[in-house]
Scaffold this motif. Structure first.
Motif, PDB file in Angstrom:
ATOM      1  N   ALA A  75      33.958  96.719  -4.829  1.00  0.00           N
ATOM      2  CA  ALA A  75      33.101  97.907  -6.361  1.00  0.00           C
ATOM      3  C   ALA A  75      32.173  98.671  -5.753  1.00  0.00           C
ATOM      4  N   VAL A  76      32.064  98.178  -4.695  1.00  0.00           N
ATOM      5  CA  VAL A  76      31.086  99.425  -3.536  1.00  0.00           C
ATOM      6  C   VAL A  76      32.123 100.597  -3.320  1.00  0.00           C
ATOM      7  N   LEU A  77      33.596 100.440  -3.282  1.00  0.00           N
ATOM      8  CA  LEU A  77      34.000 101.215  -2.670  1.00  0.00           C
ATOM      9  C   LEU A  77      34.230 102.015  -3.622  1.00  0.00           C
ATOM     10  N   SER A  78      34.517 102.147  -5.199  1.00  0.00           N
ATOM     11  CA  SER A  78      34.738 102.502  -6.325  1.00  0.00           C
ATOM     12  C   SER A  78      33.699 103.093  -6.627  1.00  0.00           C
ATOM     13  N   GLY A  79      32.596 102.550  -6.333  1.00  0.00           N
ATOM     14  CA  GLY A  79      31.621 103.325  -6.746  1.00  0.00           C
ATOM     15  C   GLY A  79      31.328 104.241  -6.054  1.00  0.00           C
ATOM     16  N   LEU A  80      31.403 104.147  -4.423  1.00  0.00           N
ATOM     17  CA  LEU A  80      32.173 105.872  -4.154  1.00  0.00           C
ATOM     18  C   LEU A  80      33.060 107.020  -4.669  1.00  0.00           C
ATOM     19  N   LYS A  81      33.885 107.072  -4.974  1.00  0.00           N
ATOM     20  CA  LYS A  81      35.075 107.570  -5.619  1.00  0.00           C
ATOM     21  C   LYS A  81      34.074 108.002  -6.661  1.00  0.00           C
ATOM     22  N   SER A 103      23.197  99.615   1.824  1.00  0.00           N
ATOM     23  CA  SER A 103      24.221  99.280   2.519  1.00  0.00           C
ATOM     24  C   SER A 103      24.623  99.780   3.585  1.00  0.00           C
ATOM     25  N   ALA A 104      24.075  99.409   5.278  1.00  0.00           N
ATOM     26  CA  ALA A 104      23.726  99.817   6.145  1.00  0.00           C
ATOM     27  C   ALA A 104      25.171 100.669   6.537  1.00  0.00           C
ATOM     28  N   THR A 105      26.164  99.992   6.217  1.00  0.00           N
ATOM     29  CA  THR A 105      27.694  99.746   6.613  1.00  0.00           C
ATOM     30  C   THR A 105      27.993 101.403   5.632  1.00  0.00           C
ATOM     31  N   VAL A 106      27.704 101.684   4.674  1.00  0.00           N
ATOM     32  CA  VAL A 106      28.215 102.090   3.136  1.00  0.00           C
ATOM     33  C   VAL A 106      26.994 103.457   3.746  1.00  0.00           C
ATOM     34  N   PHE A 107      25.512 103.461   4.059  1.00  0.00           N
ATOM     35  CA  PHE A 107      25.262 104.277   3.908  1.00  0.00           C
ATOM     36  C   PHE A 107      25.597 105.632   5.070  1.00  0.00           C
ATOM     37  N   PRO A 108      26.637 106.139   6.094  1.00  0.00           N
ATOM     38  CA  PRO A 108      26.347 106.866   6.285  1.00  0.00           C
ATOM     39  C   PRO A 108      28.647 107.334   6.067  1.00  0.00           C
ATOM     40  N   ILE A 109      29.114 106.174   5.253  1.00  0.00           N
ATOM     41  CA  ILE A 109      30.303 106.661   4.360  1.00  0.00           C
ATOM     42  C   ILE A 109      29.245 108.079   3.085  1.00  0.00           C
TER      43      ILE A 109
ATOM     44  N   THR B  43      32.839  93.065  13.326  1.00  0.00           N
ATOM     45  CA  THR B  43      31.980  93.497  11.578  1.00  0.00           C
ATOM     46  C   THR B  43      31.002  93.054  10.977  1.00  0.00           C
ATOM     47  N   ILE B  44      29.959  91.700  12.281  1.00  0.00           N
ATOM     48  CA  ILE B  44      28.789  92.257  12.533  1.00  0.00           C
ATOM     49  C   ILE B  44      28.614  92.787  13.719  1.00  0.00           C
ATOM     50  N   LEU B  45      28.799  93.155  14.474  1.00  0.00           N
ATOM     51  CA  LEU B  45      28.585  94.194  15.542  1.00  0.00           C
ATOM     52  C   LEU B  45      28.515  95.117  14.945  1.00  0.00           C
ATOM     53  N   ILE B  46      29.377  95.577  14.339  1.00  0.00           N
ATOM     54  CA  ILE B  46      29.609  97.085  13.613  1.00  0.00           C
ATOM     55  C   ILE B  46      28.308  97.823  12.871  1.00  0.00           C
ATOM     56  N   SER B  47      28.070  96.717  11.991  1.00  0.00           N
ATOM     57  CA  SER B  47      26.733  96.441  10.816  1.00  0.00           C
ATOM     58  C   SER B  47      25.214  96.487  11.347  1.00  0.00           C
ATOM     59  N   ALA B  48      25.365  95.779  12.970  1.00  0.00           N
ATOM     60  CA  ALA B  48      24.704  95.899  13.558  1.00  0.00           C
ATOM     61  C   ALA B  48      23.847  97.335  13.489  1.00  0.00           C
ATOM     62  N   PHE B  49      24.952  98.017  14.235  1.00  0.00           N
ATOM     63  CA  PHE B  49      25.452  99.565  14.970  1.00  0.00           C
ATOM     64  C   PHE B  49      24.416 100.664  13.500  1.00  0.00           C
ATOM     65  N   ALA B  50      25.257  99.743  12.370  1.00  0.00           N
ATOM     66  CA  ALA B  50      25.319 101.016  11.421  1.00  0.00           C
ATOM     67  C   ALA B  50      23.469 100.927  10.321  1.00  0.00           C
ATOM     68  N   TYR B 199      46.158 104.845   1.131  1.00  0.00           N
ATOM     69  CA  TYR B 199      45.756 106.194  -0.050  1.00  0.00           C
ATOM     70  C   TYR B 199      44.605 106.225  -0.140  1.00  0.00           C
ATOM     71  N   GLU B 200      43.993 105.076   0.027  1.00  0.00           N
ATOM     72  CA  GLU B 200      42.733 105.094  -0.295  1.00  0.00           C
ATOM     73  C   GLU B 200      41.852 105.708   0.929  1.00  0.00           C
ATOM     74  N   ARG B 201      41.166 106.508   0.800  1.00  0.00           N
ATOM     75  CA  ARG B 201      40.599 106.986   2.323  1.00  0.00           C
ATOM     76  C   ARG B 201      38.906 107.054   1.768  1.00  0.00           C
ATOM     77  N   THR B 202      38.281 106.640   0.992  1.00  0.00           N
ATOM     78  CA  THR B 202      37.356 107.032   0.323  1.00  0.00           C
ATOM     79  C   THR B 202      35.932 106.170   1.036  1.00  0.00           C
ATOM     80  N   GLN B 203      36.288 104.941   2.214  1.00  0.00           N
ATOM     81  CA  GLN B 203      35.966 104.776   3.547  1.00  0.00           C
ATOM     82  C   GLN B 203      35.887 105.354   4.559  1.00  0.00           C
TER      83      GLN B 203
END
Lengths: 256, 212
Positions: A75-81, A103-109, B43-50, B199-203
């Protein structure tokens, strides 16, 4: 070989992937599916224009923090679109945008999406640390604070939304900001309907991204899942009728 | 940054990781199960760095609030900048001052904000629950019936409120929610398949026009 109870899921997944790839190639060859317009998406341009006229910024958030491994992350990804479209719209029309990310992981994106749009349109100097803000775990207080502090004209709230939608929606209404919101979360949809001017409900949020980008891969996913939704309804009816007549072989196949 | 490190590399890594998770769901292979649990921990580690990026942004934003004298609560900017390293140090060193601050300031504020939601619900209901047309009448009528089922006085006024409320919830409510859960599932799968197939590159923070 396969774990027990996963056979039907496995074949469904393979069928979905094959159908999706087929539709991608079909759309690339020139097939243009007719998509239903979404009032919420059509209102984006009008609301950004309103913000420019009022001289107030547009606020965007994907709502509550969602772990990458959680289903809510989609849902967050579709929000980012939607954000990627919105930020271009704001930059082109000359509206300021404030993005609050929990979200810290989404923030840089989110930061990268907004920064790239500013850079592409040649106004990178306008991108500041305030443009995309990390609001952390206590996001509701910070988001409400940002709405008040920047006196926003429009609040766009699409993603993983919790019960705090009441608080954010009411504060937006109090400061005279219009609200466009969307969530696939069934328990909070009612809140959005009550507090927002425009809503994206259920899978509309996912389809909205496709109508915005118009990319073959996005259009193909809408087509694939529309056909699979029809198939699901047909299967449900078939299982219902066959079970009523004491025949449960279809239900048993689906449980395999 | 090259095309490979920006786009193709992350997509390839994503594909391999997703395939491992898929295979682990369908087939029982101990080596893959171990790899998947390592991936989940990462993923927890990456979240901690983020979180570090988030913390840096918070300091920058608060500093900017102070320097630009942003209307509202700019005076809290320097307070944040001073308190953040102090509390981060106290938390890392497990000093009692951290627990003291958390239990006596952060927690009560958080609870108070959550408690406000009750008032916002009342305000929102007052603002929105108005009979404007036939559909809104149906919504309001069913809201009252379900509310009367839940509150003890409803059953005292008329015992029929309970079965009517139950019927509305179990037939219309559950039916609607299940339909939404199914379409939500399709949405999640659609994003998943697009991501796995690249195909999805938003991430990756890439704008739509750059993909496909």
């Amino acid at each position: 070989m396969l774990k027990e109870g996963t056979l039907a899921t496995f074949f469904t997944l393979i069928a979905l992937m094959v159908t999706y790839i087929y539709f991608v190639s079909r759309v690339r060859k020139g097939f243009v599916p007719e998509l239903r317009p979404f009032a919420a998406i059509e209102a984006l341009e009008e609301q950004v224009g309103r913000a420019v006229e009022m001289g107030r910024p547009v606020h965007f958030t994907t709502g509550a923090s969602a772990a990458v491994t959680h289903a809510r992350f989609s849902a967050v990804l579709s929000g980012l679109k939607i954000l990627s479209y919105l930020v271009e719209l704001c930059v082109k029309k000359g509206a300021d945008i404030i993005v609050s990310e929990a979200s810290a992981t989404v923030f840089p994106i989110a930061q990268e999406i907004v920064r790239s749009a500013y850079q592409r349109l040649g106004i990178l100097e306008k991108f500041t640390t305030e443009t995309v803000q990390y609001v952390g775990g206590q996001y509701k207080g910070r988001i409400v604070g940002n709405l008040e502090r920047y006196n926003v004209a429009t609040n766009i709230y699409v993603g993983s939304i919790g019960a705090t939608a009441w608080m954010i929606g009411e504060v937006a209404a109090r400061i005279g900001a219009t609200q466009i919101a969307g969530t696939p979360n069934d328990s909070n949809m009612v809140v959005l309907i009550a507090t927002s001017d425009y809503t994206l409900l259920g899978d509309e949020q996912y389809a909205a991204g496709a109508t915005l980008s118009g990319k073959p891969s996005d259009l193909a996913s809408v087509l694939t899942f529309d056909y699979f939704k029809l198939l699901t309804i047909a299967l449900m009816l078939l299982v219902f009728i066959s079970t009523m007549f004491g025949n449960s072989w279809i239900a048993n196949i689906l449980r395999l | 940054m090259s095309e490979f490190s920006r786009v193709k590399g992350p997509i390839a890594v994503g594909f391999v990781c997703a395939m491992l998770v898929f295979i682990n769901y369908f087939v029982k292979v101990p080596a893959i199960s171990t790899s998947v649990s390592i991936l989940r921990n990462n993923t927890i580690l990456i979240s901690a760095f983020a979180m570090i990026l988030g913390a840096v942004n918070l300091i920058q934003v608060n500093y900017r609030y102070y320097t630009t004298k942003r209307s509202g609560l700019w005076m809290f900017g320097p307070l944040y900048i001073v308190l953040f390293p102090v509390l981060a140090y106290a938390g890392l060193m497990r000093l009692p001052v951290y627990t003291y601050f958390y239990n006596n300031i952060a927690l009560p504020i958080s609870v108070a904000i959550s408690a406000f939601i009750g008032f916002f619900i009342a305000q929102g209901m007052y603002r929105t629950l108005r009979v404007k047309n036939y559909e809104s009448f149906l919504i309001i009528a069913s809201t009252f019936l379900v509310m009367l089922r839940k509150v003890p006085i409803g059953g005292v006024i008329w015992s029929g409120f309970v079965p009517i409320g139950n019927w509305l919830l179990m037939v219309f409510g559950v039916g609607g929610v299940r339909a939404l859960i199914i379409v939500f599932g399709f949405g999640v799968i659609s994003i998943g398949i697009r991501t796995v197939l690249g195909y999805e590159r938003t991430q990756l923070g890439i704008l739509d026009e750059e993909g496909d």
